[in-house]
Design a protein around this motif. Structure first.
Motif, PDB file in Angstrom:
ATOM      1  N   MET A   1       0.830  -1.250  -0.256  1.00 41.26           N
ATOM      2  CA  MET A   1      -0.002  -0.096  -0.063  1.00 41.26           C
ATOM      3  C   MET A   1       0.851   1.338   0.055  1.00 41.26           C
ATOM      4  O   MET A   1       1.907   1.244   0.415  1.00 41.26           O
ATOM      5  CB  MET A   1      -0.839  -0.016   1.399  1.00 41.26           C
ATOM      6  CG  MET A   1      -1.937  -1.141   1.329  1.00 41.26           C
ATOM      7  SD  MET A   1      -2.965  -0.802   2.577  1.00 41.26           S
ATOM      8  CE  MET A   1      -4.225   0.372   2.067  1.00 41.26           C
ATOM      9  N   SER A   2       0.366   2.419  -0.427  1.00 40.29           N
ATOM     10  CA  SER A   2       1.093   3.442  -0.475  1.00 40.29           C
ATOM     11  C   SER A   2       0.491   4.524   0.636  1.00 40.29           C
ATOM     12  O   SER A   2      -0.833   4.549   1.071  1.00 40.29           O
ATOM     13  CB  SER A   2       0.971   4.258  -2.055  1.00 40.29           C
ATOM     14  OG  SER A   2      -0.247   4.549  -2.389  1.00 40.29           O
ATOM     15  N   CYS A   3       1.014   5.438   0.867  1.00 38.31           N
ATOM     16  CA  CYS A   3       0.644   6.554   1.811  1.00 38.31           C
ATOM     17  C   CYS A   3      -0.517   7.298   1.360  1.00 38.31           C
ATOM     18  O   CYS A   3      -0.714   7.762   0.164  1.00 38.31           O
ATOM     19  CB  CYS A   3       1.628   7.465   1.967  1.00 38.31           C
ATOM     20  SG  CYS A   3       1.162   8.865   3.262  1.00 38.31           S
ATOM     21  N   PHE A   4      -1.731   7.557   2.214  1.00 38.24           N
ATOM     22  CA  PHE A   4      -2.748   8.288   1.615  1.00 38.24           C
ATOM     23  C   PHE A   4      -2.450   9.646   1.852  1.00 38.24           C
ATOM     24  O   PHE A   4      -3.678  10.761   1.587  1.00 38.24           O
ATOM     25  CB  PHE A   4      -4.089   7.712   2.676  1.00 38.24           C
ATOM     26  CG  PHE A   4      -4.490   6.415   2.235  1.00 38.24           C
ATOM     27  CD1 PHE A   4      -4.894   5.920   0.983  1.00 38.24           C
ATOM     28  CD2 PHE A   4      -4.319   5.364   3.276  1.00 38.24           C
ATOM     29  CE1 PHE A   4      -5.054   4.557   0.517  1.00 38.24           C
ATOM     30  CE2 PHE A   4      -4.723   4.009   2.987  1.00 38.24           C
ATOM     31  CZ  PHE A   4      -4.946   3.587   1.906  1.00 38.24           C
ATOM     32  N   ASN A   5      -1.670  10.443   2.401  1.00 38.16           N
ATOM     33  CA  ASN A   5      -1.166  11.678   2.372  1.00 38.16           C
ATOM     34  C   ASN A   5      -2.397  12.207   3.484  1.00 38.16           C
ATOM     35  O   ASN A   5      -2.849  13.419   3.160  1.00 38.16           O
ATOM     36  CB  ASN A   5      -1.332  12.582   1.053  1.00 38.16           C
ATOM     37  CG  ASN A   5      -0.076  11.913   0.374  1.00 38.16           C
ATOM     38  OD1 ASN A   5       0.851  11.711   0.916  1.00 38.16           O
ATOM     39  ND2 ASN A   5      -0.285  12.030  -1.033  1.00 38.16           N
ATOM     40  N   CYS A  18      -2.322   5.869  11.752  1.00 39.53           N
ATOM     41  CA  CYS A  18      -1.971   5.717  10.446  1.00 39.53           C
ATOM     42  C   CYS A  18      -3.046   5.172   9.463  1.00 39.53           C
ATOM     43  O   CYS A  18      -3.262   3.610   9.788  1.00 39.53           O
ATOM     44  CB  CYS A  18      -0.369   5.127  10.079  1.00 39.53           C
ATOM     45  SG  CYS A  18       0.377   5.076   8.712  1.00 39.53           S
ATOM     46  N   GLU A  20      -2.316   4.101   6.353  1.00 41.73           N
ATOM     47  CA  GLU A  20      -2.068   2.967   5.456  1.00 41.73           C
ATOM     48  C   GLU A  20      -1.623   1.745   6.122  1.00 41.73           C
ATOM     49  O   GLU A  20      -2.065   0.761   5.824  1.00 41.73           O
ATOM     50  CB  GLU A  20      -0.416   3.516   5.090  1.00 41.73           C
ATOM     51  CG  GLU A  20       0.569   2.278   4.317  1.00 41.73           C
ATOM     52  CD  GLU A  20       1.682   2.966   3.825  1.00 41.73           C
ATOM     53  OE1 GLU A  20       2.492   2.465   3.542  1.00 41.73           O
ATOM     54  OE2 GLU A  20       1.865   4.010   4.182  1.00 41.73           O
ATOM     55  N   LYS A  21      -1.139   1.958   7.677  1.00 41.61           N
ATOM     56  CA  LYS A  21      -0.889   0.580   8.199  1.00 41.61           C
ATOM     57  C   LYS A  21      -2.221   0.176   9.207  1.00 41.61           C
ATOM     58  O   LYS A  21      -2.156  -0.848   9.582  1.00 41.61           O
ATOM     59  CB  LYS A  21       0.000   1.035   9.439  1.00 41.61           C
ATOM     60  CG  LYS A  21       1.193   1.308   8.791  1.00 41.61           C
ATOM     61  CD  LYS A  21       2.529   1.807   9.849  1.00 41.61           C
ATOM     62  CE  LYS A  21       3.817   2.205   9.195  1.00 41.61           C
ATOM     63  NZ  LYS A  21       4.554   2.481  10.222  1.00 41.61           N
TER      64      LYS A  21
END
Length: 63
Positions: A1-5, A18, A20-21
């Motif tokens: 997965m990538s960061c959702f900003n 977080c 993402e996690k």
């Protein structure tokens, strides 16, 4: 997965959620600083300043 900003990690808080996690993350660098701030260094029994302060308070109460 990538960061959702979501920018939760950029706020500088000691703990944040977080996306993402899908979990809470504890920021070690900030948490150590807040623990040091919470250490209490108030009046300690037996110290000279404590005894002087205690006696002044007792005089004010008795009057």
């Amino acid at each position: 997965m990538s960061c959702f900003n979501c920018q939760n990690c950029k706020q500088g808080s000691p703990a944040y959620f977080c996306l993402e996690k899908n979990d809470f993350v504890i920021n070690e660098s900030n948490s150590a600083q807040t623990i040091e701030d919470k250490i209490r260094g108030g009046w300690k029994k037996g110290s000279k300043n404590y005894e002087i302060h205690r006696r002044k308070l007792r005089k004010e109460i008795e009057v």
